[in-house]
Write a protein that holds these residues in place. Structure first.
Motif, PDB file in Angstrom:
ATOM      1  N   SER A   1     -11.390  20.486  -0.174  1.00 44.11           N
ATOM      2  CA  SER A   1     -11.118  21.780   0.451  1.00 44.11           C
ATOM      3  C   SER A   1     -12.144  22.111   1.525  1.00 44.11           C
ATOM      4  O   SER A   1     -11.788  22.601   2.603  1.00 44.11           O
ATOM      5  CB  SER A   1     -11.098  22.891  -0.599  1.00 44.11           C
ATOM      6  N   LYS A   2     -13.410  21.850   1.248  1.00 45.45           N
ATOM      7  CA  LYS A   2     -14.461  22.119   2.236  1.00 45.45           C
ATOM      8  C   LYS A   2     -14.293  21.229   3.460  1.00 45.45           C
ATOM      9  O   LYS A   2     -14.490  21.661   4.584  1.00 45.45           O
ATOM     10  CB  LYS A   2     -15.850  21.897   1.623  1.00 45.45           C
TER      11      LYS A   2
ATOM     12  N   LEU B   1     -11.340  22.476   5.499  1.00 41.96           N
ATOM     13  CA  LEU B   1     -11.741  23.665   6.238  1.00 41.96           C
ATOM     14  C   LEU B   1     -12.560  23.286   7.472  1.00 41.96           C
ATOM     15  O   LEU B   1     -12.350  23.824   8.565  1.00 41.96           O
ATOM     16  CB  LEU B   1     -12.527  24.613   5.338  1.00 41.96           C
TER      17      LEU B   1
ATOM     18  N   ASP C   1      -8.645  25.065   7.950  1.00 40.19           N
ATOM     19  CA  ASP C   1      -7.809  25.561   6.855  1.00 40.19           C
ATOM     20  C   ASP C   1      -8.091  24.707   5.626  1.00 40.19           C
ATOM     21  O   ASP C   1      -7.798  23.513   5.614  1.00 40.19           O
ATOM     22  CB  ASP C   1      -6.335  25.455   7.252  1.00 40.19           C
ATOM     23  N   GLY C   2      -8.662  25.299   4.598  1.00 40.05           N
ATOM     24  CA  GLY C   2      -9.044  24.567   3.396  1.00 40.05           C
ATOM     25  C   GLY C   2      -7.972  24.532   2.330  1.00 40.05           C
ATOM     26  O   GLY C   2      -8.285  24.368   1.152  1.00 40.05           O
TER      27      GLY C   2
END
Length: 55
Positions: free
Chosen positions: A13-14, A17, A22-23
């Motif tokens: 997710s990081k 992002l 967009d994570g």
């Protein structure tokens, strides 16, 4: 395709992002699918220094 070098504390997710702005889980999954051979079966276990392909 570009690359991203995993840093301590990173997760998909990081990374999503950082590279897409967009994570979301969908973007994290896209990175995972492109890097299964590097990451392995546990997508939650990233090692600093791994170089991931960013689709």
């Amino acid at each position: 395709m570009s690359t991203y070098t995993v840093k301590p504390g990173d997760d998909l997710s990081k990374i999503a992002l950082a590279v897409y702005g967009d994570g979301s889980d969908a973007n994290g999954q896209k990175i995972y699918e492109a890097n299964k051979a590097v990451i392995g079966s546990d997508k939650n276990f990233l090692r600093p220094g791994q170089v991931l392909q960013i689709p």
